[in-house]
Design a protein around this motif. Structure first.
Motif, PDB file in Angstrom:
ATOM      1  N   LYS A 205     -15.453 -46.817  53.458  1.00  0.00           N
ATOM      2  CA  LYS A 205     -14.856 -46.956  54.779  1.00  0.00           C
ATOM      3  C   LYS A 205     -14.402 -45.613  55.346  1.00  0.00           C
ATOM      4  O   LYS A 205     -15.217 -44.834  55.817  1.00  0.00           O
ATOM      5  N   LYS A 206     -13.099 -45.322  55.303  1.00  0.00           N
ATOM      6  CA  LYS A 206     -12.619 -44.108  55.948  1.00  0.00           C
ATOM      7  C   LYS A 206     -13.151 -42.860  55.241  1.00  0.00           C
ATOM      8  O   LYS A 206     -13.490 -41.863  55.884  1.00  0.00           O
ATOM      9  N   CYS A 207     -13.202 -42.888  53.900  1.00  0.00           N
ATOM     10  CA  CYS A 207     -13.587 -41.691  53.142  1.00  0.00           C
ATOM     11  C   CYS A 207     -15.027 -41.285  53.445  1.00  0.00           C
ATOM     12  O   CYS A 207     -15.299 -40.120  53.758  1.00  0.00           O
ATOM     13  N   GLU A 225     -17.340 -41.968  64.323  1.00  0.00           N
ATOM     14  CA  GLU A 225     -16.073 -42.111  65.041  1.00  0.00           C
ATOM     15  C   GLU A 225     -15.305 -43.370  64.664  1.00  0.00           C
ATOM     16  O   GLU A 225     -15.883 -44.368  64.235  1.00  0.00           O
ATOM     17  N   HIS A 226     -13.981 -43.297  64.864  1.00  0.00           N
ATOM     18  CA  HIS A 226     -13.076 -44.429  64.575  1.00  0.00           C
ATOM     19  C   HIS A 226     -13.085 -45.359  65.790  1.00  0.00           C
ATOM     20  O   HIS A 226     -12.115 -45.420  66.537  1.00  0.00           O
ATOM     21  N   MET A 227     -14.214 -46.032  65.982  1.00  0.00           N
ATOM     22  CA  MET A 227     -14.427 -46.796  67.217  1.00  0.00           C
ATOM     23  C   MET A 227     -14.920 -48.212  66.951  1.00  0.00           C
ATOM     24  O   MET A 227     -15.757 -48.435  66.076  1.00  0.00           O
ATOM     25  N   PRO A 247      -6.107 -45.467  67.692  1.00  0.00           N
ATOM     26  CA  PRO A 247      -5.598 -45.186  66.349  1.00  0.00           C
ATOM     27  C   PRO A 247      -5.400 -46.469  65.529  1.00  0.00           C
ATOM     28  O   PRO A 247      -5.454 -47.571  66.078  1.00  0.00           O
ATOM     29  N   SER A 248      -5.132 -46.301  64.250  1.00  0.00           N
ATOM     30  CA  SER A 248      -4.948 -47.426  63.344  1.00  0.00           C
ATOM     31  C   SER A 248      -3.883 -48.387  63.876  1.00  0.00           C
ATOM     32  O   SER A 248      -2.836 -47.953  64.342  1.00  0.00           O
ATOM     33  N   ALA A 249      -4.196 -49.670  63.783  1.00  0.00           N
ATOM     34  CA  ALA A 249      -3.297 -50.744  64.219  1.00  0.00           C
ATOM     35  C   ALA A 249      -2.908 -50.626  65.697  1.00  0.00           C
ATOM     36  O   ALA A 249      -1.782 -50.905  66.080  1.00  0.00           O
ATOM     37  N   GLY A 251      -5.244 -51.945  68.109  1.00  0.00           N
ATOM     38  CA  GLY A 251      -5.947 -52.977  68.876  1.00  0.00           C
ATOM     39  C   GLY A 251      -7.458 -52.971  68.861  1.00  0.00           C
ATOM     40  O   GLY A 251      -8.066 -53.652  69.679  1.00  0.00           O
ATOM     41  N   LYS A 252      -8.117 -52.249  67.934  1.00  0.00           N
ATOM     42  CA  LYS A 252      -9.581 -52.246  67.921  1.00  0.00           C
ATOM     43  C   LYS A 252     -10.147 -53.622  67.561  1.00  0.00           C
ATOM     44  O   LYS A 252     -11.009 -54.146  68.257  1.00  0.00           O
ATOM     45  N   THR A 253      -9.666 -54.209  66.454  1.00  0.00           N
ATOM     46  CA  THR A 253     -10.205 -55.501  66.024  1.00  0.00           C
ATOM     47  C   THR A 253      -9.989 -56.544  67.121  1.00  0.00           C
ATOM     48  O   THR A 253     -10.875 -57.345  67.425  1.00  0.00           O
ATOM     49  N   ASP A 276     -15.642 -53.283  64.560  1.00  0.00           N
ATOM     50  CA  ASP A 276     -14.210 -53.297  64.892  1.00  0.00           C
ATOM     51  C   ASP A 276     -13.468 -52.050  64.431  1.00  0.00           C
ATOM     52  O   ASP A 276     -12.265 -51.940  64.637  1.00  0.00           O
ATOM     53  N   ASP A 277     -14.168 -51.077  63.790  1.00  0.00           N
ATOM     54  CA  ASP A 277     -13.416 -49.942  63.245  1.00  0.00           C
ATOM     55  C   ASP A 277     -14.183 -48.624  63.260  1.00  0.00           C
ATOM     56  O   ASP A 277     -13.593 -47.591  63.511  1.00  0.00           O
ATOM     57  N   ILE A 278     -15.487 -48.685  62.971  1.00  0.00           N
ATOM     58  CA  ILE A 278     -16.240 -47.434  62.809  1.00  0.00           C
ATOM     59  C   ILE A 278     -17.567 -47.530  63.552  1.00  0.00           C
ATOM     60  O   ILE A 278     -18.249 -48.550  63.488  1.00  0.00           O
TER      61      ILE A 278
HETATM   62 MN    MN Z   1      -9.091 -48.253  61.344  1.00  0.00          MN
END
Ligand code: MN
Ligand code: GTP
Ligand code: SPV
Length: 588
Positions: A205-207, A225-227, A247-249, A251-253, A276-278
């Motif tokens: 995931k992030k890594c 991107e974190h999109m 940013p995290s938490a 509202g993307k999901t 929903d995140d990347i």
């Molecule tokens: Mn995220």
């Protein structure tokens, strides 16, 4: 499972280092997954939930000191500090490896090492990249089986190719003082130790999909991107796609799975979730930017998810889901979290596994409690989810939590100004990472914790890409989180955010007007459709207020941007300083 020399040699080396009792390859079969679930239940690592109400669902509790990403212990270890930049923690690779090896040595004694071959992106597609995670945690294996495409087909797709991202994770003692999440982008290597939580340990995931991938993207001419990625289907059947970085938490999901307000639903509008995140984005043959979601599931925030706010997410979690750090309802073996409904269970355990009295004022679920659920189980998953080409993006949307400064929505003047807007992003911090919550901090492009190289070079890459995309998306900024004097959110948010997205797409199609302000193009208040929002207190005047621009607040904000640019240092592109100066001039 493979004859790939590079893979076998590396696993052998890691085996010698960590000394597991046995090595088990993850093949992706249901039989193996079921056996691992049963084993995890027998040791208490997982709790089996009510299989009639929640088939295939389990609950996991992490250690109390291990509930979020740990940015302070996350490192980018490039040969030179300059290549990692001033925003990342850096350590000399050899020095870090010596430290890590001491921690890893013998860490899997008495345990099993699982080998997870996984693909970020559709197996074998041009967009996809392969990783192998070694872990001694069944929880990690079961999560990776949801979050990524994993198993035999992936190792087969790799064949003899020596190019893959190596990931080593050991739970060790879950010791905070010796917790490390370390990236060696020059070696395609990720090392994680002393954690068992989410973004610290699900290394795809992030890594990988952000930190390592952003490094590769910079070298190869694309974006990681974190999109979120979503499609809006118009009544005539046309679908337009938006990618949004919050940013995290923030509202993307929720945005990715939004359900249109009744008035749009009746007209035949639909919203489809691609991710929903990347997002991984590349320039297509048609000169547009095309996006894929490299993941296969959702690691979503549980608190606040309910039938009203996000019914699609809730439906997605009704089967084959792992819940982490939520409330366990002992009466019927189901789960609960703050904001699910107004009926907290009376006979229940909190996220720590303690008997919980919902009336004593304590939180039952951790604010960063999560669900891991399969994309395939999402009622609004896009039919393009498995399209290896991805989807064409019309609009890029930046956003964050800003109680005051930022209006509901505005559009940048052009690409470079849009890059400035992204670079100037700030947001109030959330529980997704350890540390204080609610403090405004700069979080450019929602990537502050996730850029795997020098932030200045990252900005330069965005500017450079703008020159190479003939039909570039338009760039916008949104803020669902403006508050009134009582500190309450003014905008109803969630499904009603669609009203803003429609203005954005109208702008992209050249169909909507706007007012030019120092920060960019702001909608005319009457162009945001607020039909049906009177009950939520939204009138034309409230919209005007939500769209208002306070030059003094923005001048203050510009100081914060400058301060951040200075920290980024020498690699800051001059163009962004020029943008900042032009912005200040427009404000004065
Ligand atoms: Mn995220
Ligand atoms: P990560 O998974 O950490 O990257 O988070 P995310 O960006 O996907 O955030 P998510 O959609 O899970 O939302 C986080 C929190 O924000 C939840 O508690 C939501 O209920 C809340 N939230 C999401 N959208 C809105 C909105 O439009 N308005 C308000 N007021 N709250 C929202
Ligand atoms: C985030 O923090 O942005 C997340 C959760 O999406 S984690 O996987 O822990 O990074």
């Amino acid at each position: 499972m493979t004859n790939n020399k590079a893979v076998l040699n590396w696993i052998e080396e890691m085996k010698v280092l960590t000394q597991p009792d046995q090595v088990v390859w993850i093949d992706g079969s249901d039989a193996q997954r079921d056996a691992l679930r049963a084993e995890a239940c027998s040791t208490g690592e997982l709790v089996k939930l009510n299989q009639d109400k929640l088939p295939g669902c389990y609950l996991h509790r992490t250690a109390v000191n291990d509930v979020a990403r740990v940015e302070g212990r996350t490192f980018i270890c490039t040969k030179t500090k300059e290549d990692a930049g001033n925003i990342n923690n850096w350590c000399d690779p050899d020095e870090m490896k010596a430290k890590l090896n001491a921690l890893y040595e013998g860490s899997m004694k008495g345990r099993t090492m699982y080998v997870i071959p996984y693909s970020m992106g559709i197996v074998g597609s041009d967009f996809a990249k392969i990783g192998i995670e070694l872990t001694d945690s069944i929880y990690v294996v079961l999560n990776m089986l949801i979050m990524t495409r994993a198993g035999k087909e992936v190792i087969d797709a790799l064949g003899d190719c020596p190019e893959f991202v190596k990931g080593l994770h050991a739970r060790k003692d879950i010791d905070e003082e010796n917790r490390y999440i370390v990236h060696f982008p020059e070696e395609n290597l990720i090392c994680s130790v002393n954690s068992g939580y989410g973004g610290n340990v699900l290394l795809g995931k992030k890594c990988f999909a952000l930190r390592i991938a952003s490094y590769l993207a910079h070298n190869e001419g694309w974006f990681a991107e974190h999109m979120l990625i979503l499609g809006i289907e118009y009544p005539n059947g046309d679908t337009k796609y938006i990618a949004a970085a919050f940013p995290s938490a923030c509202g993307k999901t929720n945005l990715a799975m939004l359900i249109p307000p009744e008035l749009f639903k009746k007209q035949g509008y639909k919203v489809w979730c691609v991710g929903d995140d990347i997002a991984w984005l590349r320039i297509g043959a048609d000169g547009k930017l095309w996006a894929v979601n490299p993941e296969n599931g959702f690691f979503g925030v549980a608190p606040g998810t309910n039938v009203k706010s996000n019914p699609n997410a809730l439906a997605t979690t009704m089967k084959e889901t792992i819940f982490t750090n939520v409330v366990h309802n002992l009466d019927n073996d189901t789960v609960w979290w703050e904001g699910l409904d107004k009926n907290p269970p009376k006979n229940a355990l909190n996220w720590k596994g303690e008997k919980w009295d919902c009336e004593d004022g304590s939180k039952g679920a951790h604010p960063n409690s999560r669900f891991t659920a399969m994309a395939a189980n999402c009622p609004c998953i896009s039919k393009e989810f498995n399209n290896p080409a991805g989807v064409p993006i019309d609009a890029i949307v930046f956003g964050g939590r800003r109680a005051k400064t930022a209006p509901l929505v505005y559009q940048s003047f052009d690409w470079n100004h849009g890059v400035y807007v992204g670079s100037a992003m700030a947001s109030e911090t959330t529980a997704a990472a350890t540390g204080a919550v609610g403090v405004v901090r700069r979080d450019p492009m929602a990537m502050r914790p996730f850029v795997g190289y020098n932030m200045g070079d990252y900005f330069a890459h965005w500017l450079e890409m703008g020159k190479k995309i003939p039909n570039a998306p338009k760039i916008f900024n949104v803020n669902w989180f403006r508050t009134n004097e009582e500190g309450k959110f003014i905008w109803p948010g969630f499904g009603d955010n669609m009203r803003v997205l429609l203005w954005i797409l109208d702008r992209c199609a050249g169909k909507a007007d706007a007012v030019e302000t120092p920060i960019g193009y702001v909608p005319k208040a009457e162009d945001i459709n607020i039909e049906g929002l009177a009950d939520a207190g939204i009138t034309l005047d409230v919209v005007k207020d939500l769209l208002s621009v306070d030059n003094n607040l923005w001048l203050e904000d510009a100081d914060g941007v400058e301060e951040f640019y200075k920290i980024v240092g020498d690699h800051m592109p001059e163009e962004l300083y020029n943008q900042l100066a032009a912005f200040r001039n427009r404000l004065k």
